[in-house]
Each structure stands twice: as structure tokens, then as C-alpha cells.
Design a protein around this motif. Structure first.
Motif, short mmCIF file in Angstrom:
data_model
loop_
_atom_site.label_atom_id
_atom_site.label_comp_id
_atom_site.label_asym_id
_atom_site.label_seq_id
_atom_site.Cartn_x
_atom_site.Cartn_y
_atom_site.Cartn_z
N UNK A 238 34.60 36.22 -10.47
CA UNK A 238 35.91 36.30 -9.83
C UNK A 238 36.46 37.71 -9.92
N UNK A 239 36.99 38.19 -8.80
CA UNK A 239 37.60 39.51 -8.79
C UNK A 239 39.01 39.42 -9.36
N UNK A 240 39.71 40.56 -9.39
CA UNK A 240 41.10 40.56 -9.89
C UNK A 240 42.00 39.68 -9.04
N UNK A 241 41.65 39.52 -7.77
CA UNK A 241 42.44 38.65 -6.89
C UNK A 241 41.83 37.25 -6.77
N UNK A 242 40.91 36.92 -7.68
CA UNK A 242 40.26 35.61 -7.76
C UNK A 242 39.43 35.28 -6.52
N UNK A 243 38.82 36.30 -5.92
CA UNK A 243 37.86 36.09 -4.84
C UNK A 243 36.52 35.76 -5.48
N UNK A 244 35.85 34.73 -4.98
CA UNK A 244 34.57 34.29 -5.55
C UNK A 244 33.43 35.16 -5.09
N UNK A 245 32.51 35.46 -6.02
CA UNK A 245 31.30 36.24 -5.73
C UNK A 245 30.10 35.55 -6.39
N UNK A 246 29.16 35.08 -5.57
CA UNK A 246 27.96 34.45 -6.11
C UNK A 246 27.04 35.54 -6.65
N UNK A 247 26.52 35.35 -7.87
CA UNK A 247 25.69 36.38 -8.52
C UNK A 247 24.45 35.77 -9.14
N UNK B 285 18.98 29.91 -4.01
CA UNK B 285 19.46 30.55 -5.24
C UNK B 285 18.78 29.96 -6.47
N UNK B 286 18.69 28.66 -6.57
CA UNK B 286 17.99 27.93 -7.63
C UNK B 286 18.72 27.94 -8.98
N UNK B 287 19.88 28.57 -9.07
CA UNK B 287 20.64 28.52 -10.32
C UNK B 287 22.13 28.61 -10.04
N UNK B 288 22.58 27.80 -9.08
CA UNK B 288 24.01 27.75 -8.77
C UNK B 288 24.75 27.07 -9.91
N UNK B 289 25.73 27.76 -10.47
CA UNK B 289 26.54 27.20 -11.55
C UNK B 289 27.80 28.03 -11.69
N UNK B 290 28.79 27.49 -12.40
CA UNK B 290 30.07 28.19 -12.55
C UNK B 290 29.93 29.54 -13.24
N UNK B 291 28.96 29.64 -14.15
CA UNK B 291 28.75 30.89 -14.88
C UNK B 291 28.20 31.99 -13.97
N UNK C 268 33.89 34.98 -15.15
CA UNK C 268 33.24 33.92 -14.38
C UNK C 268 34.18 32.75 -14.15
N UNK C 269 33.82 31.93 -13.18
CA UNK C 269 34.58 30.71 -12.92
C UNK C 269 34.53 29.79 -14.13
N UNK C 270 33.41 29.78 -14.82
CA UNK C 270 33.26 28.95 -16.01
C UNK C 270 34.28 29.32 -17.08
N UNK D 145 37.70 28.01 -16.05
CA UNK D 145 37.82 26.55 -16.09
C UNK D 145 37.72 25.98 -17.50
N UNK D 146 36.81 26.53 -18.27
CA UNK D 146 36.50 25.94 -19.58
C UNK D 146 36.75 26.88 -20.75
N UNK D 147 37.07 28.13 -20.45
CA UNK D 147 37.28 29.10 -21.53
C UNK D 147 38.69 29.09 -22.06
N UNK D 148 39.04 30.21 -22.71
CA UNK D 148 40.35 30.32 -23.34
C UNK D 148 41.34 31.07 -22.46
#
Length: 523
Positions: free
Chosen positions: A333-342, A323-329, A281-283, A286-289
Motif C-alpha cells: 500500500x502506498x501513502x494514499x493506500x493505493x494497492x500494488x501487487x508485488x 502470480x501463484x502467490x496472491x496473498x495480503x502480504x 502490506x495489506x496484511x 488488517x492483522x498488524x498493530x
């Protein structure tokens, strides 16, 4: 008794060497008329005579009717001319003459050969009985187990059929069969297929979980790697809405929205089958290890791709999806860092001509629209607010709720707006963006984030306006001043961003703090 005696006569040979010997033959027989003390009448005998010894017989000699000779009967031997002279032969003592491959039993005049008998002890007999009884019990238990297994399978099948009907499976089947486009994208999976794909939902297959369910990694029979989500919905009303959302999501086709391959309706709560996104995830980035820090250029592109997906959901279809729950989590992200809303577990559909709907408040701390929280009125601007928090995260690399020196659980949204109102973006801007020389672009994005985080939904830009602004920044088509002017005009209309908003920042902080401290939000 008559007899003929032939003996060797002693005669001289032709050479005068003295006497020599000759062969001698001695023959005898009994005369049945005169020798009655040695023969006895016996009507059972062929000659009607037998000798004085029992177990003997008298046989005629030649054609003479009164001349007989005595012999012991078969199986006897001895002297037949004396009383009890013929004695029984024990054939068992002569195995070379009377062979027997079993147990030899001597009998008068003969013998009997019986098969060998195994002598079984009492202990052996008990052991055999125990073994037979054990096998019998085992077969009985196996039989009972088979019957029980069949009954369980039959019961489980009935339960699956019950859930399938309850979850509107027949209606969804009808929808899929009547729409060729949906049929190509969407499949109704059986529970057996998904259990096999996840090794019966093995704990080691869990990819993650959230307020709406647990996600498992699975491999389908066609070797496709997918993500299966087990939702936590338990209220029938919400399940009914969920099925409607499945029908809607099955028609969504956008490169920045996670594809829905199908669902399973044979469980109490339906299961969703999504495409598998491997890079987290984007989270986490950004905030992980994660050691691979996202560059400003990549962050800007991810923001643009996410905005495109949300704008598509809001306005591209005949029925809008909030969507009602848009967040970084929920941005994968794909292997090429393409964003996918889930994660559309909380999503709601709304007709184009509607301005909003009243719902039970759902969302995540730090991302939840304050206006939605207090009014329960869900609009497209609720997703805009949540996206504004994501923009703030991309600019600062700070979590939506963080600890500060003054208090615990500070809201990033309120803190960010407060700093922007005082023109102090540099106090919180990620140093990596400064090093990469993206301060000018970052300032435009920050003003956009500030507009998205406005307390009043009507003062926030639409996702189409957000998308357009981010495209301009990403493509560097216009200068900083014109970018700011465009965002001001499109998002705020007659209310410029650069006005006095110090009071709003303080008010926003207090509202966010109240939301964070509340425990009534179902996430």
C-alpha cells in the motif's frame, strides 16, 4: 751578535728644571757568519737558516745577506733563541681567535675542526634497527595486502562475469537493446551499484522477507528509493525460468503492479530492483498493530485495484502471467493506500491458448488452491482462489489460518464457506463494516468470495468477472439483488451459488486442514 742600543739621555731643559727623559730603541740581529751557535742551516727555510729552537725560522733583515732575526713558526710561540723555545699553541683553548663550530682537534702547528658526531648507544642502535625493520615489514605487508586485494578483485570480477553469462545476461542485454520500450523501463545493474545502494546489504536495510527472498531498502546513485530483492532460488532450472519472467515483467505496466526497474545478474541468484512502496502490506493493516483501521470503502477499493492487477496479468498481455502467490502480504500500500501487487518470485508465464501447466506446487498456507495442490496443474483459477481468501480477510479481518475453540489451525477459507452455506455471514463479518452501514455491499462481496473459493476451478469466476462485479459494488450502479444475480450468472453460469453446498463446505474444510498439516509445500 750585533746590536744598536738607543736610550733616553738625561739632559737639562731650557728652563733649567733638571734632567728629562728621551725615548730609547733597542735593536739586534744575528750574524750568520759569526753566530753559529744560535742559527742553524735549514735548506727548507726561505733564508736557508733557522734558529736553534725547533719549529722556528730565521728571516733576513732588509737587504743584508748575513743579518737574520729569529721567529717561531706559525702555530708556535715562545723564545726561538733557545733550544725548544718555540712551543705548540693549543688553538682549541682559544675559540675566540681560532673559531670552530664542530669538534676541535689540536695538531702540531695547527688544529682541525670536524663535524659533531652523535654518540649512539647500543640500546639506541637496536631501537633504530627495530624501527627500520618494522617499517620494512609494514611496507612488505602492505604490498602483499595490495597484491592480495587486486587478486581478490580480479577473482571476484571473473566470478561476476561467470554468473552474468550463466544467468543469460547476454540474452537479456540483447533483448533490452533491441526493444526501445523495455530499454526505457528496464536496466541491468552491476553488483557494485546495488552494494553501494544498500551499504553492502546491511542488515538494518532489510524491509522484510518471504519464502522467495529478502527485500532491502536501497538508494540508487540518482537518489531514487527502491526495494531490492535477493531471491532464494538455487536450482538452475528455476533461475532459467526466473530470467524469462524478468523479461516478461519488464513489459508489464499497470498502476496496481509494483514496477520492476531492473535486475542484477552478477550473483548466483539474480537480484531484482522494484519501486519502493512505503506504507507496508495489506496484511499489516488488517492483522498488524496499525492504529489506522481500514474503512469498508477503502477495503472495497483495495479489493478492486488488486483484482484489476491480477486480471491484467491473466489476460492483458500476449503471454499470461499466473502470480501463484496472491496473498495480503504481497499487496503493498502506498501513502494514499493505493494497492500494488508485488513479489513475482513464484510467477509463471503461459501462452494464451494453454489452459494450464504442470508445476512443482508452490504457495502459502491458507491461500493455496486445493485443486492445484492435489493435481499440480496451475491455472488462472488458482490465483482466483487465493484472491477469494483475500476477500474473506477484508470482510472478516481474520487471518487465513486462525485458532478456534474446537481446534488449532482452522482455515479461514473453509470456515468462511461453511458459514456462507448456512447463511451465517453475520457470525464472522467485521463489526466495523456493520457500523459503517456496508452490510448489503459486504453480502455481495461475500457471495463473490464464496464463488472464488469453490473447490473446482471451473466453477470459479475469472478475474475479469471478479473485477466487473467489484466495480459495480464500488460504484453502487445496481441494487443488491441484481448484483447477486450478475455474479451468479457470470461466475457460476448454470450452477447457482445459492444451491445446497453444505457438503462442499465440509469437504473444503477437510482439504484445507490436510494442506495446512502438510509440510511439502515450499513456502
Amino acid at each position: 751578535m750585533q746590536n744598536t742600543v738607543s736610550f733616553n739621555d738625561f739632559v737639562n731643559d731650557d728652563f733649567g728644571n733638571g734632567p728629562s727623559s728621551m725615548p730609547t730603541v733597542l735593536q739586534w740581529w744575528l750574524d750568520v757568519d759569526s753566530d753559529r751557535d744560535l742559527v742553524v742551516k735549514d735548506p727548507r727555510s726561505a733564508s736557508r737558516w733557522r734558529c736553534i729552537s725547533l719549529n722556528s725560522f730565521a728571516a733576513y733583515i732588509g737587504d743584508a745577506v748575513n743579518k737574520v732575526r729569529c721567529n717561531c713558526s706559525d702555530g708556535y710561540e715562545g723564545n726561538s733563541y733557545i733550544v725548544d723555545g718555540c712551543q705548540d699553541i693549543d688553538e682549541c683553548l682559544r675559540p675566540d681567535v681560532y673559531p670552530c663550530h664542530g669538534t676541535c682537534i689540536n695538531m702540531p702547528g695547527t688544529y682541525r675542526c670536524s663535524a659533531k658526531k652523535r654518540i649512539i648507544s647500543l640500546a639506541g642502535l637496536i631501537t633504530i634497527i627495530a624501527i627500520v625493520a618494522g617499517f620494512g615489514l609494514l611496507f612488505s605487508l602492505l604490498g602483499v595486502a595490495q597484491v592480495t586485494k587486486k587478486l581478490k578483485k580480479r577473482r571476484a570480477k571473473k566470478i561476476r562475469q561467470k554468473f552474468f553469462k550463466k544467468n543469460h545476461g547476454l540474452l537479456l542485454q540483447q533483448l533490452i537493446s533491441s526493444n526501445k520500450d523495455i530499454a526505457e523501463k528496464m536496466k541491468i545493474f552491476s553488483l557494485e551499484e546495488l552494494e553501494q545502494a544498500t551499504n553492502k546489504f546491511d542488515h538494518n536495510r532489510i524491509l522484510g522477507g518471504g519464502g522467495h527472498g529478502t527485500v532491502y531498502k536501497a538508494i540508487l546513485s540518482d537518489q531514487r528509493v527502491v526495494a531490492i530483492k535477493k531471491a532464494k532460488i538455487v536450482v538452475q532450472r528455476e533461475i532459467d525460468q526466473f530470467i524469462n519472467e524478468v523479461a516478461i515483467l519488464s513489459q508489464i505496466n499497470h498502476r496496481n503492479v509494483v514496477k520492476l526497474f531492473g535486475c542484477c545478474l552478477e550473483t548466483e541468484v539474480p537480484l531484482l530492483v522494484y519501486e519502493f512502496i512505503s506504507n507496508g502490506t495489506l496484511s499489516c493493516h488488517l492483522h498488524g498493530k496499525s492504529e489506522n483501521h481500514l474503512s469498508w470503502k477503502t477495503r472495497l477499493r483495495i479489493a478492486l485495484e488488486t483484482a484489476r492487477a491480477i486480471a491484467y496479468l491473466h489476460s492483458a498481455a500476449s503471454i499470461s502471467v499466473y502470480h501463484r502467490d496472491i496473498k495480503c502480504a504481497n499487496i503493498l500500500l502506498t501513502d494514499t493506500l493505493i494497492a500494488k501487487v508485488s513479489d513475482f518470485g513464484a510467477s509463471r508465464s503461459i501462452a494464451i491458448d494453454e489452459t494450464g501447466i504442470l508445476t512443482v506446487v508452490q504457495g502459502t498456507y491458507g491461500y493455496l488452491d486445493p485443486e492445484y495442490y492435489y493435481t499440480s496443474r496451475l491455472t488462472e483459477k488458482s490465483d482466483v482462489y487465493s484472491f477469494g481468501v483475500i476477500l474473506a480477510e477484508l470482510l472478516t479481518s481474520v487471518t487465513p489460518v486462525f485458532s478456534s475453540h474446537s481446534s488449532e489451525g482452522t482455515s479461514l477459507a473453509s470456515h468462511f464457506v461453511s458459514l456462507m452455506s448456512g447463511n451465517r455471514l453475520s457470525d464472522i463479518l467485521d463489526t466495523q463494516i456493520i457500523h459503517e452501514g456496508g452490510v448489503e455491499d459486504a453480502e455481495v462481496v461475500a457471495r463473490l468470495a464464496q464463488a472464488c473459493l469453490s473447490l473446482k476451478g471451473e466453477e470459479r469466476p475469472t478475474m475479469r468477472q471478479v473485477e466487473t462485479t467489484l466495480e459495480d459494488v464500488h460504484n453502487s450502479k445496481v441494487k443488491l439483488s441484481s448484483q447477486i444475480t450478475r455474479v451468479n450468472q457470470s461466475a457460476m453460469k448454470d450452477q447457482p451459488w445459492m444451491g445446497n453446498k453444505g457438503g462442499e463446505g465440509t469437504r473444503l474444510y477437510s482439504l484445507e486442514k490436510e494442506i495446512i498439516q502438510s509440510s511439502e509445500i515450499p513456502r
